[in-house]
Each structure stands twice: as structure tokens, then as C-alpha cells.
Design a protein around this motif. Structure first.
Motif, PDB file in Angstrom:
ATOM      1  N   GLN A 229      -3.450   0.757   4.514  1.00  0.00           N
ATOM      2  CA  GLN A 229      -3.612  -0.681   4.428  1.00  0.00           C
ATOM      3  C   GLN A 229      -2.753  -1.446   5.426  1.00  0.00           C
ATOM      4  O   GLN A 229      -3.014  -2.606   5.713  1.00  0.00           O
ATOM      5  CB  GLN A 229      -3.345  -1.193   3.013  1.00  0.00           C
ATOM      6  CG  GLN A 229      -1.972  -0.873   2.495  1.00  0.00           C
ATOM      7  CD  GLN A 229      -1.994   0.334   1.609  1.00  0.00           C
ATOM      8  OE1 GLN A 229      -2.605   1.322   1.953  1.00  0.00           O
ATOM      9  NE2 GLN A 229      -1.353   0.274   0.475  1.00  0.00           N
TER      10      GLN A 229
ATOM     11  N   TYR B 148     -10.072  -7.804  -4.970  1.00  0.00           N
ATOM     12  CA  TYR B 148     -10.258  -6.676  -5.875  1.00  0.00           C
ATOM     13  C   TYR B 148      -8.896  -6.345  -6.496  1.00  0.00           C
ATOM     14  O   TYR B 148      -7.862  -6.538  -5.858  1.00  0.00           O
ATOM     15  CB  TYR B 148     -10.781  -5.443  -5.124  1.00  0.00           C
ATOM     16  CG  TYR B 148     -12.157  -5.596  -4.549  1.00  0.00           C
ATOM     17  CD1 TYR B 148     -13.253  -4.952  -5.127  1.00  0.00           C
ATOM     18  CD2 TYR B 148     -12.386  -6.375  -3.422  1.00  0.00           C
ATOM     19  CE1 TYR B 148     -14.519  -5.082  -4.597  1.00  0.00           C
ATOM     20  CE2 TYR B 148     -13.651  -6.520  -2.879  1.00  0.00           C
ATOM     21  CZ  TYR B 148     -14.710  -5.866  -3.473  1.00  0.00           C
ATOM     22  OH  TYR B 148     -15.970  -5.998  -2.945  1.00  0.00           O
ATOM     23  N   ALA B 149      -8.925  -5.828  -7.709  1.00  0.00           N
ATOM     24  CA  ALA B 149      -7.658  -5.544  -8.388  1.00  0.00           C
ATOM     25  C   ALA B 149      -7.684  -4.179  -9.059  1.00  0.00           C
ATOM     26  O   ALA B 149      -8.731  -3.723  -9.534  1.00  0.00           O
ATOM     27  CB  ALA B 149      -7.348  -6.630  -9.424  1.00  0.00           C
ATOM     28  N   ALA B 150      -6.522  -3.549  -9.103  1.00  0.00           N
ATOM     29  CA  ALA B 150      -6.356  -2.270  -9.792  1.00  0.00           C
ATOM     30  C   ALA B 150      -5.095  -2.325 -10.631  1.00  0.00           C
ATOM     31  O   ALA B 150      -4.033  -2.735 -10.151  1.00  0.00           O
ATOM     32  CB  ALA B 150      -6.262  -1.130  -8.778  1.00  0.00           C
TER      33      ALA B 150
ATOM     34  N   ILE C  92      -3.551  -6.356  -6.068  1.00  0.00           N
ATOM     35  CA  ILE C  92      -4.716  -7.176  -5.757  1.00  0.00           C
ATOM     36  C   ILE C  92      -4.842  -7.231  -4.244  1.00  0.00           C
ATOM     37  O   ILE C  92      -3.854  -7.489  -3.544  1.00  0.00           O
ATOM     38  CB  ILE C  92      -4.582  -8.602  -6.337  1.00  0.00           C
ATOM     39  CG1 ILE C  92      -4.378  -8.539  -7.854  1.00  0.00           C
ATOM     40  CG2 ILE C  92      -5.814  -9.445  -6.002  1.00  0.00           C
ATOM     41  CD1 ILE C  92      -4.148  -9.901  -8.502  1.00  0.00           C
TER      42      ILE C  92
ATOM     43  N   PHE D  59      -7.460  -2.643   3.775  1.00  0.00           N
ATOM     44  CA  PHE D  59      -7.403  -3.796   2.885  1.00  0.00           C
ATOM     45  C   PHE D  59      -6.033  -4.437   3.005  1.00  0.00           C
ATOM     46  O   PHE D  59      -5.056  -3.801   3.409  1.00  0.00           O
ATOM     47  CB  PHE D  59      -7.731  -3.426   1.427  1.00  0.00           C
ATOM     48  CG  PHE D  59      -6.836  -2.403   0.807  1.00  0.00           C
ATOM     49  CD1 PHE D  59      -5.567  -2.741   0.353  1.00  0.00           C
ATOM     50  CD2 PHE D  59      -7.267  -1.088   0.635  1.00  0.00           C
ATOM     51  CE1 PHE D  59      -4.744  -1.800  -0.248  1.00  0.00           C
ATOM     52  CE2 PHE D  59      -6.458  -0.146   0.037  1.00  0.00           C
ATOM     53  CZ  PHE D  59      -5.193  -0.498  -0.408  1.00  0.00           C
TER      54      PHE D  59
ATOM     55  N   ALA E 121     -12.391  -5.672 -10.835  1.00  0.00           N
ATOM     56  CA  ALA E 121     -11.138  -5.019 -11.189  1.00  0.00           C
ATOM     57  C   ALA E 121     -11.407  -3.785 -12.028  1.00  0.00           C
ATOM     58  O   ALA E 121     -12.415  -3.697 -12.730  1.00  0.00           O
ATOM     59  CB  ALA E 121     -10.226  -5.976 -11.959  1.00  0.00           C
TER      60      ALA E 121
ATOM     61  N   ARG F  27      -3.464   3.201  -7.758  1.00  0.00           N
ATOM     62  CA  ARG F  27      -3.990   1.841  -7.546  1.00  0.00           C
ATOM     63  C   ARG F  27      -4.760   1.749  -6.234  1.00  0.00           C
ATOM     64  O   ARG F  27      -5.848   1.163  -6.170  1.00  0.00           O
ATOM     65  CB  ARG F  27      -2.855   0.818  -7.546  1.00  0.00           C
ATOM     66  CG  ARG F  27      -2.153   0.636  -8.876  1.00  0.00           C
ATOM     67  CD  ARG F  27      -0.962  -0.300  -8.729  1.00  0.00           C
ATOM     68  NE  ARG F  27      -0.015   0.182  -7.730  1.00  0.00           N
ATOM     69  CZ  ARG F  27       0.967  -0.538  -7.210  1.00  0.00           C
ATOM     70  NH1 ARG F  27       1.132  -1.801  -7.583  1.00  0.00           N
ATOM     71  NH2 ARG F  27       1.799  -0.033  -6.330  1.00  0.00           N
ATOM     72  N   GLU F  28      -4.196   2.318  -5.176  1.00  0.00           N
ATOM     73  CA  GLU F  28      -4.873   2.287  -3.881  1.00  0.00           C
ATOM     74  C   GLU F  28      -6.171   3.081  -3.925  1.00  0.00           C
ATOM     75  O   GLU F  28      -7.181   2.691  -3.317  1.00  0.00           O
ATOM     76  CB  GLU F  28      -3.952   2.842  -2.796  1.00  0.00           C
ATOM     77  CG  GLU F  28      -2.802   1.922  -2.429  1.00  0.00           C
ATOM     78  CD  GLU F  28      -1.632   1.968  -3.394  1.00  0.00           C
ATOM     79  OE1 GLU F  28      -0.655   1.230  -3.189  1.00  0.00           O
ATOM     80  OE2 GLU F  28      -1.677   2.757  -4.365  1.00  0.00           O
TER      81      GLU F  28
ATOM     82  N   LEU G 177      -8.747   0.874  -5.623  1.00  0.00           N
ATOM     83  CA  LEU G 177      -9.205  -0.192  -4.729  1.00  0.00           C
ATOM     84  C   LEU G 177     -10.184   0.341  -3.698  1.00  0.00           C
ATOM     85  O   LEU G 177     -11.235  -0.265  -3.444  1.00  0.00           O
ATOM     86  CB  LEU G 177      -8.013  -0.846  -4.036  1.00  0.00           C
ATOM     87  CG  LEU G 177      -7.121  -1.727  -4.910  1.00  0.00           C
ATOM     88  CD1 LEU G 177      -5.884  -2.173  -4.131  1.00  0.00           C
ATOM     89  CD2 LEU G 177      -7.878  -2.944  -5.415  1.00  0.00           C
ATOM     90  N   ARG G 178      -9.863   1.471  -3.092  1.00  0.00           N
ATOM     91  CA  ARG G 178     -10.746   2.026  -2.075  1.00  0.00           C
ATOM     92  C   ARG G 178     -12.087   2.422  -2.689  1.00  0.00           C
ATOM     93  O   ARG G 178     -13.138   2.246  -2.064  1.00  0.00           O
ATOM     94  CB  ARG G 178     -10.086   3.233  -1.405  1.00  0.00           C
ATOM     95  CG  ARG G 178      -8.855   2.862  -0.587  1.00  0.00           C
ATOM     96  CD  ARG G 178      -8.394   4.022   0.270  1.00  0.00           C
ATOM     97  NE  ARG G 178      -7.118   3.736   0.902  1.00  0.00           N
ATOM     98  CZ  ARG G 178      -6.950   2.955   1.959  1.00  0.00           C
ATOM     99  NH1 ARG G 178      -7.991   2.342   2.486  1.00  0.00           N
ATOM    100  NH2 ARG G 178      -5.747   2.771   2.477  1.00  0.00           N
TER     101      ARG G 178
ATOM    102  N   MET H 232     -14.083  -0.927  -3.383  1.00  0.00           N
ATOM    103  CA  MET H 232     -14.529  -1.566  -2.152  1.00  0.00           C
ATOM    104  C   MET H 232     -15.642  -0.761  -1.491  1.00  0.00           C
ATOM    105  O   MET H 232     -16.616  -1.311  -0.984  1.00  0.00           O
ATOM    106  CB  MET H 232     -13.352  -1.735  -1.193  1.00  0.00           C
ATOM    107  CG  MET H 232     -12.334  -2.758  -1.653  1.00  0.00           C
ATOM    108  SD  MET H 232     -10.917  -2.860  -0.524  1.00  0.00           S
ATOM    109  CE  MET H 232      -9.853  -4.004  -1.424  1.00  0.00           C
TER     110      MET H 232
END
Length: 392
Positions: free
Chosen positions: A34, A62-64, A76, A84, A133, A363-364, A367-368, A371
Motif C-alpha cells: 500500500q 473499504y474497511a476491515a 479503512i 490502496f 466492510a 486486515r490488509e 481489503l485486497r 477490492m
């Protein structure tokens, strides 16, 4: 090489995150992290879905949320080309699994702390106008006999619907979130995540865009569960050393089967990447940082022997001595030794000369996944519209 997928003997409770999505998302991974730095290769309930319509410019947030045995973390972010950009984050030590090893249940105080942190997360989701999320819970909720009741309480009080993911899903998300930091090289590598209630180890075959998982193992030892199982520290040097050796023994026994399976994959140039508070804390001590600095730690490559030396020194110290060290303090002083024992166990079975350090993970990975899935869906919709137009 054949895939090996040992069964996850610790059953999860299927549920959804806020706007949750379960199952495995498409295998598409950006080629950079990121921050833009280059590195080596390295079933939802419809009622729980919370999702705003996609924006034409694909610039939504987007949120995790990752609720672990020890920490509650929120990230986020917005898509930015192949990467991101993080626009908000939150992390709090909640010790949800405190006392779980003795009672088998989440305590009232621990649940109160977690709900308090999740209320802050929910407020951030609203303020940031989050489009999609996913919220996950891991080992503490997998093991607790009142885990399902806690999930229900969280939904009622915060609006967040937690997805209690399996150990396999936890390992997969951790790999997806951090594998891009793996040191360049040829052949299989090991990525691990030392959590509060469990440790996941994954043998991967690196490659773009997502590494292939050859084997994995989850053991019920994290910094909280291992600390509580061996009992509280006694302020006596010989007792501290005996306690540490008992931790090492328990970890070694748990890793034994995985160690046998991965022995055939040993090469002269082993590569190892770790994501957890343990490895980032030890990396900070290696750098002699006055305070934690993610930019200095994330992506760092440290000699494995240095990490062993730091682990052994910490195991000799009293809790009071550890509290005085920068980047440890009160929150980690009583738990970091268990992390050291687990890390040494990993270095025993995969004796890589260097250890990659990642301040990123589940978390990452979430998100990936979101997305990527959203982008695929938008591309499919666009293709369908073009097809309908051509047919007219």
C-alpha cells in the motif's frame, strides 16, 4: 508438489462481518504494497449484507475489522491504482481471550472491553462513509463456548456482524495481506502469524499474483493462550527460565507434525516472513528504536540469530525490566515472552538465516479481497452492458 490441507479441528461459527462476505475471494493480488514500495513475490447471510452502490470512479472507502484474542484492529482504505491508501485506522488491546484457557468462556470484562472498541470502529465506519466492510473474529471466539452469544451482543450493540473465520481462512488472509514483503528467492517459503490465541504457519510457493499454499498448520498457542496455560510469572530468575522452557516444549510438540511435512522442502536459502506484534516488537528492539515506527519496521529483513538473541534476553528479564524497554511497555511486558518462545519454535523447524518483518496481515488481506472482488464485479457488469448493447 501436492497440496496438503490438514483439517481444522477447531470449528468456527459461520457468520458475517458488517457487509460481510464469506468464502474465498478471487485470487487477484496487487504487485505492490500500500505504500507503493516494491518487494519480492512473495456464504454470506443476505440479511447481514450492508453495501452502498458502487461509485463510477471506484473511489469508495473499504474497511476491515480484525477482532483477535488480544487486539481489536480496524483499517479503512480507498483503492489507488494497484494499491490502496489508508485513510483511517484504529487499534486497541482488548484481551478478549483473557482467562479463556482456564474457563473455556469469554469473561464479562473482556467482552465489555471488546464491545467498547467495536463501538469506536462502528462510529468510524459511519463517519468515513464506508462502501463495503468485512469484520472477522478469530481464535478466542472459535474456542469460547459463549462465542456465539458474544457475536449476537456485538451486533445488537454496535451493528457490526462478526464473521468467526476458520483457522485456514485466517492463515489465507494473513498470507494475502503480507506475502508481497517476502524476500526475493527461489523455492518454497514459510509465512507465519503469531496471534493472541493461535499461531498460523503457511508453506507457500511464491508467484504472481498470489502465492500457492502448499501446506499450513494452526496451533492453539498465541501470546495470551500460551502465557495463561503455563501460569503467571514468578519473580525468580530460575523460575522464569523454567517457565520459558515449558513454553518452548509445548510449542515444539505442537509444531512437530508440520515440521515433518515441510522437512522435504528445506533448501540452502530458506525464506521466512512473520506478521505479528511479536516480530514487530522484536524488530523494534533490534533497531533500538526509541518508540515504535511502522515505516522503519514494515518490510525490514533481520538476521534470525538477532531475533533469537533478543528472545532469550527477554526471557531472562523480569516483567518490571521488560516494561522499561521502548516499544514494549506495560501492554506487552507480560505477553512478549510467549511470543518469543513461539518464534524460536518456528526458527527451529524452518531455520532461515533471515526473518522478514510485516506490520500487516489479516486486515490488509481482507481489503485486497474486497477490492479485487468489487473490481471483478464491476468489470463483469460493464462487459454485460456492452454485450447487451451489441445485441440491439
Amino acid at each position: 508438489m501436492a497440496d496438503i490441507k490438514p483439517p481444522d479441528v477447531r470449528k468456527g461459527h459461520p457468520a458475517n462481518g458488517w457487509g460481510g462476505q464469506t468464502g474465498k475471494p478471487p485470487s487477484r493480488e496487487p504487485a505492490r504494497n500500500q505504500s507503493g514500495k516494491k518487494h519480492g513475490n512473495g456464504a454470506s447471510s443476505q440479511n447481514a449484507t450492508w453495501r452502498r452502490p458502487p461509485h463510477r470512479q471506484f473511489r469508495q472507502a473499504y474497511a476491515a475489522i480484525d477482532l483477535g484474542t488480544n487486539n481489536c484492529r480496524l483499517l479503512i482504505a480507498r483503492p489507488a491504482a494497484e494499491n490502496f491508501v489508508v485513510i483511517d485506522a484504529f487499534s486497541r488491546v482488548v484481551r478478549l481471550g483473557e482467562g479463556l484457557a482456564q474457563t473455556g468462556s469469554l469473561s464479562q470484562a473482556a467482552m465489555d472491553r471488546a464491545v467498547g472498541a467495536l463501538k469506536i470502529c462502528a462510529d468510524k465506519l459511519r463517519k468515513r462513509n464506508v462502501h463495503l466492510a468485512r469484520s472477522v473474529a478469530t481464535e478466542a471466539c472459535r474456542r469460547a463456548d459463549n462465542g456465539a452469544d458474544f457475536i449476537e451482543r456485538v451486533q445488537k450493540e454496535t451493528g457490526i456482524v462478526l464473521d468467526i473465520i476458520s483457522a485456514e481462512e485466517e492463515a489465507r488472509l494473513a498470507v494475502l495481506g503480507c506475502h508481497i514483503l517476502l524476500e526475493d528467492g527461489i523455492g518454497p517459503a514459510v509465512i507465519f502469524d503469531i496471534g493472541g490465541g493461535s499461531t498460523e504457519l503457511v508453506l507457500i510457493e511464491p508467484g504472481a499474483p498470489v502465492p500457492h499454499i502448499l501446506d499450513w498448520q494452526s496451533v492453539p498457542w498465541g501470546v495470551v493462550s500460551l502465557s495463561e496455560t503455563v501460569g503467571a510469572e514468578v519473580d525468580d530468575h530460575s523460575s522464569r527460565l523454567a517457565r520459558y522452557e515449558e513454553m518452548r516444549r509445548l510449542v515444539s510438540e505442537s509444531f512437530a507434525q508440520f515440521a515433518k511435512r515441510i522437512a522435504a522442502h528445506h533448501t540452502p536459502e530458506l525464506r521466512l516472513l512473520g506478521t505479528s506484534g511479536t516480530v514487530t516488537t522484536l524488530a523494534s528492539l533490534h533497531l533500538d528504536l526509541p518508540q515504535y515506527d511502522r515505516n522503519a519496521v514494515d518490510g525490514l529483513i533481520v538476521p534470525a540469530e538477532s531475533m533469537r538473541d533478543i528472545s532469550r534476553r527477554l526471557s531472562h528479564m523480569s516483567p518490571a525490566e521488560r516494561r522499561t524497554l521502548p516499544c514494549i511497555g506495560k501492554e506487552r511486558a507480560d505477553l512478549v515472552v510467549a511470543g518469543c518462545a513461539i518464534l524460536e519454535g518456528i526458527l527451529d523447524i524452518w531455520p532461515a538465516p533471515r526473518l522478514g518483518v510485516a506490520d500487516r496481515g489479516i486486515r490488509e488481506g481482507i481489503l485486497r479481497s474486497m477490492m479485487s472482488a468489487d473490481a471483478d464485479g464491476m468489470e463483469a457488469q460493464a462487459a454485460l452492458r456492452r454485450l447487451k448493447k451489441d445485441m440491439k
